[in-house]
Design a protein around this motif. Structure first.
Motif, PDB file in Angstrom:
ATOM      1  N   LYS A  87     -32.360  55.462  42.843  1.00 35.30           N
ATOM      2  CA  LYS A  87     -33.019  54.126  43.421  1.00 35.30           C
ATOM      3  C   LYS A  87     -33.829  53.428  42.560  1.00 35.30           C
ATOM      4  O   LYS A  87     -33.676  52.167  41.940  1.00 35.30           O
ATOM      5  N   LYS A  88     -34.788  54.261  42.121  1.00 36.18           N
ATOM      6  CA  LYS A  88     -35.875  53.693  41.286  1.00 36.18           C
ATOM      7  C   LYS A  88     -35.295  53.437  39.558  1.00 36.18           C
ATOM      8  O   LYS A  88     -35.560  52.382  38.976  1.00 36.18           O
ATOM      9  N   GLN A  89     -34.220  54.290  39.293  1.00 39.38           N
ATOM     10  CA  GLN A  89     -33.535  53.947  37.970  1.00 39.38           C
ATOM     11  C   GLN A  89     -32.738  52.774  38.080  1.00 39.38           C
ATOM     12  O   GLN A  89     -32.844  51.913  37.178  1.00 39.38           O
ATOM     13  N   SER A  90     -32.215  52.608  39.028  1.00 40.76           N
ATOM     14  CA  SER A  90     -31.311  51.182  39.324  1.00 40.76           C
ATOM     15  C   SER A  90     -32.252  49.998  39.330  1.00 40.76           C
ATOM     16  O   SER A  90     -31.923  48.829  38.756  1.00 40.76           O
ATOM     17  N   GLN A  91     -33.492  50.030  40.113  1.00 40.26           N
ATOM     18  CA  GLN A  91     -34.290  48.974  39.877  1.00 40.26           C
ATOM     19  C   GLN A  91     -35.162  48.685  38.596  1.00 40.26           C
ATOM     20  O   GLN A  91     -34.984  47.600  38.374  1.00 40.26           O
ATOM     21  N   ILE A  92     -35.288  49.848  37.850  1.00 43.99           N
ATOM     22  CA  ILE A  92     -35.902  49.432  36.377  1.00 43.99           C
ATOM     23  C   ILE A  92     -34.757  48.964  35.619  1.00 43.99           C
ATOM     24  O   ILE A  92     -34.963  47.921  34.779  1.00 43.99           O
ATOM     25  N   ASP A  93     -33.308  49.407  35.875  1.00 43.39           N
ATOM     26  CA  ASP A  93     -32.303  48.794  35.068  1.00 43.39           C
ATOM     27  C   ASP A  93     -32.132  47.283  35.520  1.00 43.39           C
ATOM     28  O   ASP A  93     -31.983  46.536  34.556  1.00 43.39           O
ATOM     29  N   SER A  94     -32.196  46.983  36.723  1.00 44.25           N
ATOM     30  CA  SER A  94     -31.976  45.530  37.022  1.00 44.25           C
ATOM     31  C   SER A  94     -33.293  44.526  36.630  1.00 44.25           C
ATOM     32  O   SER A  94     -32.994  43.545  35.984  1.00 44.25           O
ATOM     33  N   CYS A  95     -34.581  45.423  36.656  1.00 43.64           N
ATOM     34  CA  CYS A  95     -35.602  44.624  36.029  1.00 43.64           C
ATOM     35  C   CYS A  95     -35.460  44.323  34.578  1.00 43.64           C
ATOM     36  O   CYS A  95     -35.923  43.180  34.093  1.00 43.64           O
ATOM     37  N   SER A  96     -35.055  45.327  33.694  1.00 35.76           N
ATOM     38  CA  SER A  96     -34.842  45.219  32.058  1.00 35.76           C
ATOM     39  C   SER A  96     -33.778  44.255  32.083  1.00 35.76           C
ATOM     40  O   SER A  96     -33.978  43.464  31.110  1.00 35.76           O
ATOM     41  N   ALA A  97     -32.986  44.053  32.935  1.00 33.33           N
ATOM     42  CA  ALA A  97     -31.520  43.070  32.594  1.00 33.33           C
ATOM     43  C   ALA A  97     -32.365  41.869  32.888  1.00 33.33           C
ATOM     44  O   ALA A  97     -32.113  40.823  32.060  1.00 33.33           O
ATOM     45  N   GLU A  98     -33.009  41.535  33.789  1.00 38.44           N
ATOM     46  CA  GLU A  98     -33.640  40.229  33.918  1.00 38.44           C
ATOM     47  C   GLU A  98     -34.713  39.904  32.956  1.00 38.44           C
ATOM     48  O   GLU A  98     -34.762  38.582  32.510  1.00 38.44           O
ATOM     49  N   LEU A  99     -35.385  40.908  32.529  1.00 37.35           N
ATOM     50  CA  LEU A  99     -36.286  40.452  31.456  1.00 37.35           C
ATOM     51  C   LEU A  99     -35.566  40.063  30.113  1.00 37.35           C
ATOM     52  O   LEU A  99     -36.124  39.108  29.399  1.00 37.35           O
ATOM     53  N   ASN A 100     -34.546  40.807  29.852  1.00 37.67           N
ATOM     54  CA  ASN A 100     -33.584  40.378  28.686  1.00 37.67           C
ATOM     55  C   ASN A 100     -33.172  38.911  28.826  1.00 37.67           C
ATOM     56  O   ASN A 100     -32.771  38.308  27.795  1.00 37.67           O
ATOM     57  N   GLN A 101     -32.595  38.490  30.061  1.00 44.03           N
ATOM     58  CA  GLN A 101     -32.140  37.187  30.322  1.00 44.03           C
ATOM     59  C   GLN A 101     -33.205  36.216  29.967  1.00 44.03           C
ATOM     60  O   GLN A 101     -33.041  35.150  29.585  1.00 44.03           O
TER      61      GLN A 101
END
Length: 181
Positions: free
Chosen positions: A136-150
């Motif tokens: 769950k934490k890994q998926s949250q980190i992945d979604s946050c990094s994707a938003e940051l990249n956007q």
């Protein structure tokens, strides 16, 4: 004669004995059967002989002196006294004698197996919960990094930091210019 009948009457004899020493099987059972005919007396004496043999062979009775008039007198042995004290009959008494309590060297491994098995199950459950939390934490980190990249891609051309807390005034006046006026 059937062994079941012999055991039933032996149990009756032991249960109803008043004297523990110097008793006659015939005298003790006579009131129960009260043989009147010759065939009844023959059956009664045969039953008494079978009971006597059963009691002596299983170590419940000890014969006193010589047999008189197809009878004889007997004492209860230690085993016979235990049977009388037990009070639930020969078959249950024999089962009780054969059953052995668990020894400590048998109990300790059973207890240790249960304890360590429970700990193992608990740890396996805890590990699976931790793995779920990690995913769950890994998926949250992945979604946050994707938003940051956007966000970085949107503000790529801006020179100022999109996350800064200070901002420039909208008018061309700065603080120094504002103070001079």
């Amino acid at each position: 004669m059937e062994e079941k009948v012999v055991i039933e009457n032996f149990d009756f004899l032991i249960k109803n004995l008043k004297a523990k020493n110097g008793f006659s099987i015939n005298n003790e059972l006579f009131d129960k059967f009260e043989p009147k005919s010759s065939s009844e007396r023959e059956y009664f004496f045969e039953l008494c002989d079978e009971i006597r043999e059963f009691g002596i062979s299983n170590g419940y009775l000890l014969k006193l002196g010589k047999r008189a008039n197809n009878s004889g007198y007997f004492n209860l042995t230690e085993k016979g006294l235990e049977l009388k004290k037990f009070g639930k009959g020969n078959q249950k008494f024999v089962k009780k004698l054969k059953s052995k309590p668990l020894d400590w060297y048998k109990v300790i491994p059973i207890v240790l197996t249960v304890v360590f098995g429970s700990l193992n199950l608990y740890q396996n459950n805890e590990i699976s919960e931790l793995k779920d939390n990690l995913n769950k934490k890994q998926s949250q980190i992945d979604s946050c990094s994707a938003e940051l990249n956007q966000i970085k891609a949107i503000h790529k051309g801006d020179t100022e930091n999109p996350f800064s807390t200070t901002s420039k005034p909208k008018s061309g006046n700065t603080e120094t210019e504002y103070a001079q006026k």
